[in-house]
Design a protein around this motif. Structure first.
Motif, PDB file in Angstrom:
ATOM      1  N   UNK A  49      -3.908  12.168   8.486  1.00  0.00           N
ATOM      2  CA  UNK A  49      -3.046  12.995   9.340  1.00  0.00           C
ATOM      3  C   UNK A  49      -1.563  12.694   9.111  1.00  0.00           C
ATOM      4  N   UNK A  50      -1.184  12.487   7.849  1.00  0.00           N
ATOM      5  CA  UNK A  50       0.220  12.268   7.494  1.00  0.00           C
ATOM      6  C   UNK A  50       0.724  10.854   7.695  1.00  0.00           C
ATOM      7  N   UNK A  51      -0.090   9.962   8.254  1.00  0.00           N
ATOM      8  CA  UNK A  51       0.314   8.574   8.487  1.00  0.00           C
ATOM      9  C   UNK A  51      -0.348   7.656   7.476  1.00  0.00           C
ATOM     10  N   UNK A  52       0.434   6.756   6.882  1.00  0.00           N
ATOM     11  CA  UNK A  52      -0.139   5.799   5.944  1.00  0.00           C
ATOM     12  C   UNK A  52      -1.128   4.896   6.674  1.00  0.00           C
ATOM     13  N   UNK A  53      -2.350   4.800   6.152  1.00  0.00           N
ATOM     14  CA  UNK A  53      -3.372   3.980   6.803  1.00  0.00           C
ATOM     15  C   UNK A  53      -3.894   2.874   5.891  1.00  0.00           C
ATOM     16  N   UNK A  54      -3.554   2.920   4.599  1.00  0.00           N
ATOM     17  CA  UNK A  54      -4.024   1.882   3.679  1.00  0.00           C
ATOM     18  C   UNK A  54      -3.143   1.881   2.442  1.00  0.00           C
ATOM     19  N   UNK A  55      -2.858   0.679   1.932  1.00  0.00           N
ATOM     20  CA  UNK A  55      -2.183   0.571   0.635  1.00  0.00           C
ATOM     21  C   UNK A  55      -2.577  -0.747  -0.014  1.00  0.00           C
ATOM     22  N   UNK A  56      -2.654  -0.711  -1.325  1.00  0.00           N
ATOM     23  CA  UNK A  56      -3.014  -1.911  -2.073  1.00  0.00           C
ATOM     24  C   UNK A  56      -2.469  -1.794  -3.484  1.00  0.00           C
ATOM     25  N   UNK A  57      -2.060  -2.941  -4.048  1.00  0.00           N
ATOM     26  CA  UNK A  57      -1.597  -3.019  -5.423  1.00  0.00           C
ATOM     27  C   UNK A  57      -2.406  -4.093  -6.149  1.00  0.00           C
TER      28      UNK A  57
END
Length: 67
Positions: A49-57
């Motif tokens: 819904x347009x909100x960042x909920x996960x990130x990984x590098x």
């Protein structure tokens, strides 16, 4: 092969919208090498819904064996 570094970049964006589902994923991958190693960097960012909920590098360095 040249002794300098070589690089390849790839970007992908996927969007899924259906009724009340609104998700998006963005990825970025960079592959490079020099005379001794391959270098891999991958990034993933997910939105709900347009909100960042996960990130990984992820980063990986792989020794070249006669390649």
């Amino acid at each position: 092969m040249s002794r300098g570094k070589r690089k390849h970049r790839e970007r992908v964006r996927a969007i899924v919208k259906y009724d009340d589902i609104d998700t998006e994923m963005k990825t970025k991958s960079v592959m490079s090498c020099d005379a001794d190693y391959y270098y891999l960097v991958n990034e993933l960012v997910a939105y709900n819904n347009g909100e960042e909920c996960f990130s990984k590098t992820w980063e990986k360095k792989i020794r070249r064996h006669y390649t």
